[in-house]
Design a protein around this motif. Sequence first.
Motif, PDB file in Angstrom:
ATOM      1  N   ASP A  17       0.700  -1.411  -0.018  1.00  0.00           N
ATOM      2  CA  ASP A  17       0.006   0.140  -0.023  1.00  0.00           C
ATOM      3  C   ASP A  17       0.814   1.260   0.021  1.00  0.00           C
ATOM      4  O   ASP A  17       0.448   2.287  -0.608  1.00  0.00           O
ATOM      5  N   ARG A  24       1.024   8.090  -6.865  1.00  0.00           N
ATOM      6  CA  ARG A  24       0.339   6.931  -6.819  1.00  0.00           C
ATOM      7  C   ARG A  24       0.201   6.129  -8.027  1.00  0.00           C
ATOM      8  O   ARG A  24       0.112   6.716  -9.007  1.00  0.00           O
ATOM      9  N   THR A  55      -2.618   0.638  -7.113  1.00  0.00           N
ATOM     10  CA  THR A  55      -3.110   0.699  -5.672  1.00  0.00           C
ATOM     11  C   THR A  55      -1.736   1.159  -4.785  1.00  0.00           C
ATOM     12  O   THR A  55      -2.385   1.114  -3.665  1.00  0.00           O
ATOM     13  N   THR A  97       0.715   3.813  -2.984  1.00  0.00           N
ATOM     14  CA  THR A  97       1.413   5.249  -2.964  1.00  0.00           C
ATOM     15  C   THR A  97       2.602   5.227  -2.655  1.00  0.00           C
ATOM     16  O   THR A  97       3.081   4.508  -1.557  1.00  0.00           O
ATOM     17  N   LYS A 107      -3.507   7.960   5.666  1.00  0.00           N
ATOM     18  CA  LYS A 107      -4.476   7.561   4.863  1.00  0.00           C
ATOM     19  C   LYS A 107      -5.067   8.894   4.229  1.00  0.00           C
ATOM     20  O   LYS A 107      -5.693   8.604   3.158  1.00  0.00           O
ATOM     21  N   ILE A 142      -3.056   9.474   1.247  1.00  0.00           N
ATOM     22  CA  ILE A 142      -3.447   8.458   0.337  1.00  0.00           C
ATOM     23  C   ILE A 142      -4.602   8.706  -0.404  1.00  0.00           C
ATOM     24  O   ILE A 142      -4.680   8.706  -1.553  1.00  0.00           O
ATOM     25  N   MET A 143      -5.601   9.029   0.375  1.00  0.00           N
ATOM     26  CA  MET A 143      -7.170   9.381  -0.151  1.00  0.00           C
ATOM     27  C   MET A 143      -6.968  10.769  -0.880  1.00  0.00           C
ATOM     28  O   MET A 143      -7.534  10.604  -2.077  1.00  0.00           O
ATOM     29  N   LYS A 145      -5.400   9.957  -4.382  1.00  0.00           N
ATOM     30  CA  LYS A 145      -6.322   9.188  -5.380  1.00  0.00           C
ATOM     31  C   LYS A 145      -7.220  10.126  -6.019  1.00  0.00           C
ATOM     32  O   LYS A 145      -7.648   9.673  -7.165  1.00  0.00           O
ATOM     33  N   LYS A 146      -7.463  11.433  -5.505  1.00  0.00           N
ATOM     34  CA  LYS A 146      -8.322  12.027  -6.141  1.00  0.00           C
ATOM     35  C   LYS A 146      -7.663  12.864  -7.621  1.00  0.00           C
ATOM     36  O   LYS A 146      -8.496  13.327  -8.259  1.00  0.00           O
ATOM     37  N   GLY A 163      -2.332  11.137  -9.797  1.00  0.00           N
ATOM     38  CA  GLY A 163      -1.845  10.800  -8.766  1.00  0.00           C
ATOM     39  C   GLY A 163      -0.638  11.421  -7.960  1.00  0.00           C
ATOM     40  O   GLY A 163      -0.057  10.918  -6.890  1.00  0.00           O
TER      41      GLY A 163
END
Length: 367
Positions: A108, A137, A140, A142, A323, A326-327, A330-331, A335
């Motif tokens: 991850d 990213r 999946t 990062t 986290k 990472i979130m 993702k957006k 990445g």
Amino acid sequence: MASIATPNPVLREISRVSITPGPSTTDVRQIGLRPLASYNWIDKSEPTILVPGSPPKWTPPRSATPLTPDAGLFLIDQNAYRCPKHPLEPLFRALLAIKPTFDVNTIDLVSDRNNLSKLLRFVSSEEDEPFTIGVQRLGTTTLFIRTEAKSSEQITGFRGFGQQFKKAYTTWPAGMEHSTSNHRIVQYGLGGLQCMVRFEVDASTTVNTTLDVDDGLASLLNTVAIQPESSGKNKGAVQVIKRGTLVPQSSVVEIKTRAMSRTLNLQDTLPQMWVSGTPALAIGYHQRGRFGTVTPKRLDTGELSAWEQKNAMVLRKMVRLIKIIIMEAKKVDGGRCAVQGMGDGRLRIMKATVGECLPQDLKAKFH
């Protein structure tokens, strides 16, 4: 990749006081820590690593002798200095040289210890300093990219004896004499994330040339520890020479030096040792450059586990912050973003225009 280009607008700003720890059920122990790979940088004009290489052996002198202060060129970040375009490339070259079938998509988070130490300091201290971490990213996974203002500097004035101490108290194993550093990659679970962490190893107490069966690496005995020297061109900038031994995790040593009048506060050192799972610490105290007897002390059976339990809430905050980063990554299209600690209790996550963090052949491993 060692420097982040002018960032785009802020995606999110976070204050230290606003970070809530994850639920108390979040397990912030290091689960299943194991070494995956290691490598040595060697001093060549073309970026070249020995895989798995080997850290310098702990070989203290028989009697105390005065050392001269550190001088000359100091490498702040060897990976960025020797591989400025893709500082994470040697990590994956070493990993795939030792474990060709390793599935990077099971990871991850990939990061240097330095990045995680900065985030841990941010969530736990009222005296944080400005910092930047590059983020990209891939599939999946990062990747956190260490980002310093410069990768090297010329020492001017008195800067202590740290580098000279390492030269006097450690010795590179046979075949490693032209090495400039040893780097290790470990994997562990943390708060539901599978993490791959790289860090520089100061020394090893291992004196043999076999691998530790307890580290779950016995299957490599016939493929790495006794593999003849070989090399091969790859599609990236870093060239690989297969030579050396992946030493047991239990033998890894962190080195610190201090003047006799400045006792090391162990609580300042335990966090970074915890991040990398480094089990032993050697502290050299000196009086005007003369060091006495120094013996590495194992901390994994007491101090490190006690620190982990005491700082469970802080660790949950760090996991929560990771986290969030990472979130946000993702957006973003591509990445790519940058994390900037402002030095005043605030942290900003910004979309950033950066170069690719890995060569194309390594990027293709992620999906």
